[in-house]
Design a protein around this motif. Sequence first.
Motif, PDB file in Angstrom:
ATOM      1  N   GLY A  60      -5.786  -6.553   2.708  1.00  9.12           N
ATOM      2  CA  GLY A  60      -6.368  -5.421   3.428  1.00  9.12           C
ATOM      3  C   GLY A  60      -5.411  -4.240   3.464  1.00  9.12           C
ATOM      4  O   GLY A  60      -4.754  -3.966   4.466  1.00  9.12           O
ATOM      5  N   SER A  61      -5.377  -3.489   2.394  1.00  7.88           N
ATOM      6  CA  SER A  61      -4.377  -2.420   2.251  1.00  7.88           C
ATOM      7  C   SER A  61      -4.823  -1.102   2.861  1.00  7.88           C
ATOM      8  O   SER A  61      -4.061  -0.128   2.853  1.00  7.88           O
ATOM      9  CB  SER A  61      -4.070  -2.201   0.763  1.00  7.88           C
ATOM     10  OG  SER A  61      -5.248  -1.812   0.092  1.00  7.88           O
ATOM     11  N   ASN A 116       0.815  -1.226   0.000  1.00  7.30           N
ATOM     12  CA  ASN A 116       0.000   0.000   0.000  1.00  7.30           C
ATOM     13  C   ASN A 116       0.848   1.277   0.000  1.00  7.30           C
ATOM     14  O   ASN A 116       0.357   2.343   0.359  1.00  7.30           O
ATOM     15  CB  ASN A 116      -1.003  -0.003   1.163  1.00  7.30           C
ATOM     16  CG  ASN A 116      -0.342   0.089   2.530  1.00  7.30           C
ATOM     17  OD1 ASN A 116       0.884   0.223   2.624  1.00  7.30           O
ATOM     18  ND2 ASN A 116      -1.144   0.014   3.580  1.00  7.30           N
ATOM     19  N   ASP A 135     -10.441  -3.015   9.613  1.00  8.56           N
ATOM     20  CA  ASP A 135     -10.926  -2.065  10.641  1.00  8.56           C
ATOM     21  C   ASP A 135     -12.328  -1.558  10.277  1.00  8.56           C
ATOM     22  O   ASP A 135     -12.666  -0.392  10.514  1.00  8.56           O
ATOM     23  CB  ASP A 135      -9.991  -0.838  10.782  1.00  8.56           C
ATOM     24  CG  ASP A 135      -8.518  -1.197  10.910  1.00  8.56           C
ATOM     25  OD1 ASP A 135      -8.213  -2.232  11.535  1.00  8.56           O
ATOM     26  OD2 ASP A 135      -7.676  -0.423  10.396  1.00  8.56           O
TER      27      ASP A 135
HETATM   28  O1  LIG Z   1      -2.073   0.586   8.061  1.00  8.02           O
HETATM   29  C1  LIG Z   1      -2.400  -0.146   7.134  1.00  8.02           C
HETATM   30  O2  LIG Z   1      -1.626  -0.833   6.469  1.00  8.02           O
HETATM   31  C2  LIG Z   1      -3.860  -0.262   6.803  1.00  8.02           C
HETATM   32  C3  LIG Z   1      -4.651  -0.081   8.018  1.00  8.02           C
HETATM   33  O3  LIG Z   1      -4.939  -1.012   8.741  1.00  8.02           O
HETATM   34  C4  LIG Z   1      -5.038   1.291   8.425  1.00  8.02           C
HETATM   35  O4  LIG Z   1      -4.976   2.211   7.600  1.00  8.02           O
HETATM   36  O5  LIG Z   1      -5.465   1.436   9.574  1.00  8.02           O
END
Ligand SMILES: O=C([O-])CC(=O)C(=O)O
Length: 234
Positions: A92-93, A65, A118
């Motif tokens: 889950g990015s 990500n 989340d």
């Molecule tokens: O942090 C990450 O890789 C994605 C994530 O769970 C967030 O944005 O809370």
Amino acid sequence: MGHVIVTDIERADAATIDALAAHGVATVHEALGRTGLAGVSLRPIQDGTRIGGSAVTVLNWPGDNLMIHAAVEQCRAGDVLVVTTVSPSLDGSFGELFATALQHRGVRGLVTTGGVRDVADLRSMGFPVWSGAVNAQGTVKATPGSVNVPIVVGGTIVRPGDVIVADDDGVLCVPREEAPSALAASDARLEKEAASRVAYRNGELSLVRNGLREVLADLGVSYITQAEYDNGRH
Ligand SMILES: O=C([O-])CC(=O)C(=O)O
Ligand SMILES: [Mg+2]
């Protein structure tokens, strides 16, 4: 093309974007000549939310990500972040931390072919998301990609600055240049549907209103109309 982060994108007029959003996905899709839908696999994580905004696009490597981190800086109030990967990935990015940063910038929501996590927090924050999956599997921040290049989402091309409309029916991309004409056609459609609604409340048949008896006749479909049936019983 190498990896790029494009900053100087053009956006549609804010009032036009908001008016398209108010019409919603189904109406604007029809007004666009039944084009622009980003497929059926992007589902909302929330109920009853309708947004419109200007696309900031992200092309990520699968399982990575990094380019979402880069894209946050490119986002302005009224934007919608639109994310995909160079090959299919449902990792889950994106989660509540990204949503917190985007909310601070006035971003209206996320559309991603990938996964999000989340989701309880995202819902309680009121940050709208349409995603390919809910997936706690995390990603790394290691591989380059691009921000604000044309991408393909559910078979539809999304260019930076195109207008995104999203609601419970799905996600729609309106090409930026077509936003004013799409709005005019949506307004016209709304008026036509309002008249039909009144007619249907009063019992008029869509078969009659839309000239569909003739279509059925042309197709050789035989049936007994309600009037014929009622007459036969008297
Ligand atoms: O942090 C990450 O890789 C994605 C994530 O769970 C967030 O944005 O809370
Ligand atoms: Mg998180």
